[in-house]
Write a protein that holds these residues in place. Structure first.
Motif, mmCIF file in Angstrom:
data_model
loop_
_atom_site.group_PDB
_atom_site.id
_atom_site.type_symbol
_atom_site.label_atom_id
_atom_site.label_comp_id
_atom_site.label_asym_id
_atom_site.label_seq_id
_atom_site.Cartn_x
_atom_site.Cartn_y
_atom_site.Cartn_z
ATOM 1 N N GLU A 8 -4.237 152.578 -6.912
ATOM 2 C CA GLU A 8 -5.333 151.558 -6.769
ATOM 3 C C GLU A 8 -6.186 151.907 -5.767
ATOM 4 N N ALA A 55 -8.037 153.614 -16.066
ATOM 5 C CA ALA A 55 -6.839 152.403 -16.749
ATOM 6 C C ALA A 55 -5.970 153.104 -17.669
ATOM 7 N N ARG A 215 -12.904 149.475 -14.743
ATOM 8 C CA ARG A 215 -11.526 149.606 -14.652
ATOM 9 C C ARG A 215 -10.849 148.336 -15.040
ATOM 10 N N ALA A 216 -10.985 147.394 -14.357
ATOM 11 C CA ALA A 216 -10.558 146.018 -14.839
ATOM 12 C C ALA A 216 -10.330 145.451 -16.029
ATOM 13 N N ALA A 219 -8.569 147.949 -18.295
ATOM 14 C CA ALA A 219 -6.997 147.927 -18.271
ATOM 15 C C ALA A 219 -6.749 146.462 -19.062
ATOM 16 N N LEU A 222 -6.727 147.400 -22.675
ATOM 17 C CA LEU A 222 -5.766 148.294 -23.041
ATOM 18 C C LEU A 222 -4.468 147.552 -23.313
ATOM 19 N N GLU A 223 -4.079 146.409 -22.285
ATOM 20 C CA GLU A 223 -2.809 145.644 -22.370
ATOM 21 C C GLU A 223 -2.785 144.904 -23.693
#
Length: 320
Positions: A8, A55, A215-216, A219, A222-223
């Protein structure tokens, strides 16, 4: 060197971007100084590459395009082996046979680099179908540019991925330029993310020069892909600060536009954020840059020392 997984720490994102910038500037300088084979750099686009790759989990697979160095280095590629590949040396990832435009690195999950505009889009559909049928974990991540979004295979690939429910994260690095042609000369829309909605594909647009924001959003995307087993399109709005292919004097680029985007360069932007937050001081950033410079110098030494492939290797690793 193997797959790089990120923690992180935001300073790790800056470190990765600094390495990509230093590597690509070295590759361009070598071309100008000694005629080393030219390459398509992505200087200015580092935040899009690092933000998405940071990510990823270890199971994700990557298919990328002709501006691939950032994706490879962010994923953990050895800069020495990468530069050796560009220089046609045996120590490269593909034994010097791919150059900069066709690199694959199985140990990093980088399936292929396609120099055919949009070629990786169609191939990602097949890789994702295999992942689904073999019940393998992880998403397939496909990097492409806004020029590829104007190709028929973009629409064909998204249509099939939606129809078959494939786990693909499509990442459009919209850098405003399609080789020597501005994006506004090829499309009326200001962006391409909305096009995915016509196929029932979820989508998002992100500031591609803000590595933490990329990145946020990546992520979260991708989730969604992993959880639902369905595609997602992420558009990162960015800009390449060097020409299409080295050497290139960018005479075709509007100087005011270029200056405006230089002011949004993702590297000094992240440096300023880390300094303001107290995460790093000026000395730490200077040390980080020095370490990256030493790493690139060592990479060049490795590439120079690596021999060219022998003549008898001409037909090895060839399918037909």
């Amino acid at each position: 060197m193997g797959i790089r997984l990120y923690d992180e720490r935001p300073e790790a994102l800056l470190e990765a971007m600094l390495l990509i910038r230093a590597y690509e500037e070295k590759a361009a300088a070598l071309q100008a100084e000694s005629g080393t084979p030219g390459t398509c750099t992505a200087v200015g686009q580092e935040a899009a590459a690092v933000g998405v790759v940071a990510a990823l989990g270890a199971d994700e697979l990557i298919l990328t395009n002709h501006r691939s160095a950032g994706h490879l280095l962010a994923r953990g590629a050895d800069p020495g082996r990468l530069l050796a590949e560009v220089m046609g040396r045996r120590g490269g990832y593909c034994k010097g046979k791919s150059g900069s435009l066709h690199v694959s690195a199985r140990e990093l999950g980088v399936v292929l680099t396609s120099t055919i505009v949009g070629g990786e889009l169609a191939l990602a559909t097949g890789v994702a179908l295999a992942q689904k049928q073999l019940r393998r974990p992880g998403a397939v991540v496909c990097f492409f540019g806004d020029g590829a979004a104007c190709e028929g295979r973009f629409h064909e690939s998204l249509n099939l991925a939606a129809l078959w429910g494939l786990p693909v994260l499509y990442v459009c690095e919209n850098n405003e330029w399609q080789a020597f042609v501005h994006r506004r000369e090829t499309m009326l829309a200001e962006g391409i993310a909305g096009w995915a909605g016509n196929y029932g594909i979820d989508h998002a647009t992100v500031d591609g020069n803000d590595v933490e924001q990329v990145r946020a959003v990546a992520a979260a995307a991708l989730e969604s892909v992993r959880g639902r087993g369905r595609p997602f399109l992420l558009e990162a709005r960015t800009y390449r600060l060097r020409g299409h292919f080295e050497p290139d004097d960018q005479a075709y680029v509007d100087t005011d536009e270029l200056a405006a985007w230089r002011a949004r360069d993702p590297l000094p932007r992240m440096e300023a954020r880390l300094l303001a937050s107290g995460r790093c001081d000026a000395g730490a950033i200077t040390a980080m840059k020095a370490a990256v410079a030493a790493q690139v110098a060592a990479a060049h030494a490795f590439a120079i020392d690596s021999p060219y492939p022998a003549l008898e290797e001409l037909t090895t690793d060839v399918y037909a």
